[in-house]
Scaffold this motif. Structure first.
Motif, PDB file in Angstrom:
ATOM      1  N   GLU A  64      21.321 -65.854  17.771  1.00  0.00           N
ATOM      2  CA  GLU A  64      22.154 -66.980  17.342  1.00  0.00           C
ATOM      3  C   GLU A  64      23.251 -67.275  18.370  1.00  0.00           C
ATOM      4  O   GLU A  64      23.516 -68.430  18.696  1.00  0.00           O
ATOM      5  N   ILE A  65      23.861 -66.236  18.894  1.00  0.00           N
ATOM      6  CA  ILE A  65      24.914 -66.425  19.895  1.00  0.00           C
ATOM      7  C   ILE A  65      24.331 -66.988  21.187  1.00  0.00           C
ATOM      8  O   ILE A  65      24.886 -67.917  21.784  1.00  0.00           O
ATOM      9  N   VAL A  66      23.204 -66.437  21.627  1.00  0.00           N
ATOM     10  CA  VAL A  66      22.550 -66.920  22.845  1.00  0.00           C
ATOM     11  C   VAL A  66      22.193 -68.398  22.695  1.00  0.00           C
ATOM     12  O   VAL A  66      22.423 -69.203  23.609  1.00  0.00           O
ATOM     13  N   ALA A  67      21.654 -68.787  21.549  1.00  0.00           N
ATOM     14  CA  ALA A  67      21.299 -70.186  21.316  1.00  0.00           C
ATOM     15  C   ALA A  67      22.551 -71.073  21.309  1.00  0.00           C
ATOM     16  O   ALA A  67      22.533 -72.167  21.892  1.00  0.00           O
ATOM     17  N   LYS A  68      23.615 -70.616  20.687  1.00  0.00           N
ATOM     18  CA  LYS A  68      24.857 -71.399  20.641  1.00  0.00           C
ATOM     19  C   LYS A  68      25.387 -71.665  22.039  1.00  0.00           C
ATOM     20  O   LYS A  68      25.954 -72.725  22.311  1.00  0.00           O
ATOM     21  N   LEU A  69      25.183 -70.708  22.943  1.00  0.00           N
ATOM     22  CA  LEU A  69      25.653 -70.862  24.314  1.00  0.00           C
ATOM     23  C   LEU A  69      24.662 -71.622  25.195  1.00  0.00           C
ATOM     24  O   LEU A  69      24.944 -71.881  26.372  1.00  0.00           O
ATOM     25  N   GLY A  70      23.490 -71.959  24.652  1.00  0.00           N
ATOM     26  CA  GLY A  70      22.488 -72.672  25.429  1.00  0.00           C
ATOM     27  C   GLY A  70      21.805 -71.791  26.458  1.00  0.00           C
ATOM     28  O   GLY A  70      21.352 -72.272  27.497  1.00  0.00           O
ATOM     29  N   LEU A  71      21.739 -70.508  26.166  1.00  0.00           N
ATOM     30  CA  LEU A  71      21.117 -69.548  27.074  1.00  0.00           C
ATOM     31  C   LEU A  71      19.768 -69.110  26.515  1.00  0.00           C
ATOM     32  O   LEU A  71      19.411 -69.465  25.399  1.00  0.00           O
ATOM     33  N   GLN A  72      19.058 -68.305  27.298  1.00  0.00           N
ATOM     34  CA  GLN A  72      17.795 -67.716  26.857  1.00  0.00           C
ATOM     35  C   GLN A  72      17.742 -66.276  27.326  1.00  0.00           C
ATOM     36  O   GLN A  72      18.281 -65.943  28.394  1.00  0.00           O
ATOM     37  N   ALA A  73      17.072 -65.440  26.540  1.00  0.00           N
ATOM     38  CA  ALA A  73      16.890 -64.043  26.941  1.00  0.00           C
ATOM     39  C   ALA A  73      16.195 -64.005  28.295  1.00  0.00           C
ATOM     40  O   ALA A  73      15.290 -64.790  28.564  1.00  0.00           O
ATOM     41  N   GLY A  74      16.657 -63.114  29.159  1.00  0.00           N
ATOM     42  CA  GLY A  74      16.093 -62.964  30.485  1.00  0.00           C
ATOM     43  C   GLY A  74      16.839 -63.728  31.564  1.00  0.00           C
ATOM     44  O   GLY A  74      16.671 -63.455  32.747  1.00  0.00           O
ATOM     45  N   MET A  75      17.652 -64.700  31.166  1.00  0.00           N
ATOM     46  CA  MET A  75      18.426 -65.462  32.149  1.00  0.00           C
ATOM     47  C   MET A  75      19.421 -64.548  32.846  1.00  0.00           C
ATOM     48  O   MET A  75      19.936 -63.612  32.241  1.00  0.00           O
ATOM     49  N   CYS A  83      31.573 -66.956  30.342  1.00  0.00           N
ATOM     50  CA  CYS A  83      32.887 -67.264  29.770  1.00  0.00           C
ATOM     51  C   CYS A  83      33.120 -68.773  29.715  1.00  0.00           C
ATOM     52  O   CYS A  83      33.703 -69.282  28.752  1.00  0.00           O
ATOM     53  N   GLY A  84      32.640 -69.490  30.724  1.00  0.00           N
ATOM     54  CA  GLY A  84      32.754 -70.945  30.714  1.00  0.00           C
ATOM     55  C   GLY A  84      31.993 -71.566  29.563  1.00  0.00           C
ATOM     56  O   GLY A  84      32.470 -72.508  28.918  1.00  0.00           O
ATOM     57  N   LYS A  85      30.822 -71.029  29.280  1.00  0.00           N
ATOM     58  CA  LYS A  85      30.035 -71.525  28.151  1.00  0.00           C
ATOM     59  C   LYS A  85      30.727 -71.208  26.830  1.00  0.00           C
ATOM     60  O   LYS A  85      30.749 -72.024  25.913  1.00  0.00           O
ATOM     61  N   VAL A  86      31.304 -70.014  26.736  1.00  0.00           N
ATOM     62  CA  VAL A  86      32.053 -69.656  25.529  1.00  0.00           C
ATOM     63  C   VAL A  86      33.211 -70.638  25.342  1.00  0.00           C
ATOM     64  O   VAL A  86      33.418 -71.167  24.248  1.00  0.00           O
ATOM     65  N   ALA A  87      33.963 -70.883  26.401  1.00  0.00           N
ATOM     66  CA  ALA A  87      35.118 -71.784  26.319  1.00  0.00           C
ATOM     67  C   ALA A  87      34.711 -73.179  25.846  1.00  0.00           C
ATOM     68  O   ALA A  87      35.446 -73.814  25.084  1.00  0.00           O
ATOM     69  N   ALA A  88      33.555 -73.640  26.281  1.00  0.00           N
ATOM     70  CA  ALA A  88      33.105 -74.990  25.953  1.00  0.00           C
ATOM     71  C   ALA A  88      32.422 -75.098  24.595  1.00  0.00           C
ATOM     72  O   ALA A  88      32.447 -76.170  23.981  1.00  0.00           O
ATOM     73  N   THR A  91      34.294 -71.592  19.131  1.00  0.00           N
ATOM     74  CA  THR A  91      35.685 -71.591  18.686  1.00  0.00           C
ATOM     75  C   THR A  91      35.972 -70.245  18.031  1.00  0.00           C
ATOM     76  O   THR A  91      35.041 -69.564  17.565  1.00  0.00           O
ATOM     77  N   PRO A  92      37.234 -69.866  17.949  1.00  0.00           N
ATOM     78  CA  PRO A  92      37.546 -68.612  17.251  1.00  0.00           C
ATOM     79  C   PRO A  92      36.990 -68.586  15.823  1.00  0.00           C
ATOM     80  O   PRO A  92      36.535 -67.550  15.346  1.00  0.00           O
ATOM     81  N   GLY A  93      36.978 -69.735  15.173  1.00  0.00           N
ATOM     82  CA  GLY A  93      36.450 -69.816  13.808  1.00  0.00           C
ATOM     83  C   GLY A  93      34.960 -69.554  13.708  1.00  0.00           C
ATOM     84  O   GLY A  93      34.457 -69.195  12.636  1.00  0.00           O
ATOM     85  N   ASP A  94      34.225 -69.712  14.799  1.00  0.00           N
ATOM     86  CA  ASP A  94      32.781 -69.446  14.796  1.00  0.00           C
ATOM     87  C   ASP A  94      32.471 -67.960  14.640  1.00  0.00           C
ATOM     88  O   ASP A  94      31.389 -67.598  14.169  1.00  0.00           O
ATOM     89  N   ILE A  95      33.395 -67.105  15.050  1.00  0.00           N
ATOM     90  CA  ILE A  95      33.122 -65.673  15.065  1.00  0.00           C
ATOM     91  C   ILE A  95      32.858 -65.125  13.661  1.00  0.00           C
ATOM     92  O   ILE A  95      31.979 -64.289  13.481  1.00  0.00           O
TER      93      ILE A  95
END
Length: 131
Positions: A64-75, A83-88, A91-95
């Motif tokens: 779920e976290i990887v998908a939220k960041l627009g990443l994929q396993a193995g990247m 960190c840039g993806k997290v910032a964009a 939100t703290p409320g997502d945690i």
């Protein structure tokens, strides 16, 4: 990782986690590989405790976290890019939702880490044992 503040499952686990955390803080261009489930941090989990790294909830939370960041396993990408993806995108409320099953979520340190990254700040240093 954003919420690590020196707490952990054992002295050995904390030493390993602190080493990785401080390396990423000091060298944000370090390239990491995105994985779902157990990783290099899990390798230091105490053998005398019930390991949870293979639990389905860990894989589900990671996915779920990887998908939220627009990443994929193995990247592979730099820690600063993560960190840039997290910032964009986080939100703290997502945690509270993303990490609802994590035993460390109630401490609020991960939401605080996200807040720090979103504000363009630096994560706090964690002293290594003996420092």
């Amino acid at each position: 990782m954003l919420g690590y503040r020196g707490m952990g499952y054992s002295k050995e686990f904390c030493e390993n986690m602190t080493g990785v955390y401080e390396t990423l803080r000091a060298h944000p261009e370090t390239v990491i590989r995105v994985v779902l489930g157990p990783d290099d941090l899990c390798a230091a989990f105490p053998a005398d405790q019930v390991a949870h790294c293979e639990n389905r909830t860990v894989y589900d939370r990671d996915a779920e976290i990887v998908a939220k960041l627009g990443l994929q396993a193995g990247m592979e990408l730099s820690w600063s890019a993560v960190c840039g993806k997290v910032a964009a995108q986080v939100t703290p409320g997502d945690i509270g939702h993303l990490c609802a099953t994590c035993r460390w979520e109630p401490y609020g340190v991960c939401a605080d880490g996200v807040r720090i990254i979103r504000e363009g700040g630096e994560l706090p240093a964690v002293k290594r044992a003996g420092e």
